[in-house]
Design an enzyme around this catalytic site. Sequence first.
Site, PDB file in Angstrom:
ATOM      1  N   GLU A 251      -3.770  16.502  33.042  1.00 28.32           N
ATOM      2  CA  GLU A 251      -3.546  17.329  33.265  1.00 28.32           C
ATOM      3  C   GLU A 251      -2.640  17.456  35.077  1.00 28.32           C
ATOM      4  O   GLU A 251      -1.747  17.112  35.181  1.00 28.32           O
ATOM      5  CB  GLU A 251      -2.863  18.372  32.427  1.00 28.32           C
ATOM      6  CG  GLU A 251      -1.334  19.230  32.438  1.00 28.32           C
ATOM      7  CD  GLU A 251      -0.446  18.370  31.658  1.00 28.32           C
ATOM      8  OE1 GLU A 251      -0.475  17.207  31.138  1.00 28.32           O
ATOM      9  OE2 GLU A 251       0.776  18.814  31.383  1.00 28.32           O
ATOM     10  N   ASP A 252      -3.926  18.357  35.237  1.00 27.15           N
ATOM     11  CA  ASP A 252      -3.596  18.746  36.780  1.00 27.15           C
ATOM     12  C   ASP A 252      -4.092  18.296  37.651  1.00 27.15           C
ATOM     13  O   ASP A 252      -3.717  18.414  38.411  1.00 27.15           O
ATOM     14  CB  ASP A 252      -4.238  19.824  36.479  1.00 27.15           C
ATOM     15  CG  ASP A 252      -3.040  21.308  35.299  1.00 27.15           C
ATOM     16  OD1 ASP A 252      -1.646  20.733  35.726  1.00 27.15           O
ATOM     17  OD2 ASP A 252      -4.016  21.973  34.802  1.00 27.15           O
TER      18      ASP A 252
END
Length: 480
Positions: free
Chosen positions: A75-76
Amino acid sequence: MNLNTLKQYVQANNPKADLELIERAYKFAENAHKGQKRSNGALYINHSLNTAVTLAELNLDANTIAAGLLHDVPEDTDASLDEIKDEFGEEIAGLVERITKLGTIKYRGIERYIENLRKMFIAMAEDVRVIFIKFADRLHNLRTLNALPRAKQLRIAKETLEIYAPIASRLGMGQLKGKMENLAFSYVYPEEFTKLNNMISKQYKDRVHLINKIKGNINKKLKESGIEPISIKGRTKHLYSIYKKLLRHDREIIKIHDIVALRIIVKDLPDCYGALGIIHQLWKPLKGRIKDYIAQPKPNGYQSLHTTVFCEKETVEFQIRTKEMDDDAEYGIAAHWFYDENGSILPKKSLEWMREINSWRKEVEENKKYLDTLKIDVFQNRIFVFTPKGDVIDLPEDSTPIDFAYHIHTDIGNKCVSARINDHIAQLDAKLKSGDMVEVITDPKKKGPNRNWLKFVKTNVAKGRIKNATKAFGIFPFKE
Ligand code: MN
């Protein structure tokens, strides 16, 4: 907190765990998150590490801990799920994928709430370890909530109390539930938290002294009767549980018997009942406080004997159970997950859990009313409404704009002439719902409140102030 601390935690709980795998996952995550910082200024990897430590404390397998370290990578960061799959295999990548899919849960309205719960259930049914990672992630987010703006703090804390804690409770994970609730409590009700904390800490010191005295006494007596206790510990009740108990008793500060309870762990069932008998021989039990949750477990599977006795002019609660029951109560389903590092076969009890969760999920999907039972007593009978400035006001269910007005200020209540709910003019006796934005319109020339308001206001604050004001203005009861 560093990699070595994590390794120590893992080894303490699980000497056979694959530390090499954990180290590789750590290095991968550290590299992927390089240069990233959290809102509180700490390195991002610190969050991954803390999440993993909680999983190690739950005594979970190395794959889950590795997935915990990697949970925010796809996600990051620039590293992809495929890279995780290449590096760590299907199982770990699968866990990370599910966590990513679960995404952020947003607290907003009942529809969203159901949608979020459904997501949680599906993830749980597929692999309950995803939920453990989600809980561990949430716990650290709560611990670092300080760095976030107030609105975000409130959202995260509220959804913890509404969604995460009830699920942890249903899974029997008492320890994690207590930790999450206590942290969230201080953000949702900061004033009440501080008040209660101060109140308890005074009583707490006296209690600890008493408890230590009793501990020695009971230990001796048990041994004399041939019961060898595995451990006897003083247990402090979680602040949020005390708060809920106070709410149930109309917020009156009553004596809470079990602020500090004594927990006796014994080796088997006969010793549980034996210990109970010895306690009752030593001290007189309080009527109606003997609970046999061994013969009749709580719905979430909790088993223990409880009794409250009179002891040196005080009341003391005892909890008696076996080691297995204690692990169940503290770790719930997590205690049954993985027995050995190699096998992926679930122990019988976990299968039962899975079945229960599955049927539970189906019920929720089929019948939205079932949600009420799920919410248990979290926020039961309470609603949250907003002021035009965005402050959150907490009121009992069925409160009206008049209750809201008096909650803000006596003068606002007294001079209230009309109200807007979500920008629409509303009746003064309208029932407010969670999430409503309420605006009170006052008339400075208004003399005082209307005594008829007493027929519909909900809060004692409003009732008292209306009565006072109508007296002061010479308005007699029941004459308008
Ligand atoms: Mn995270």
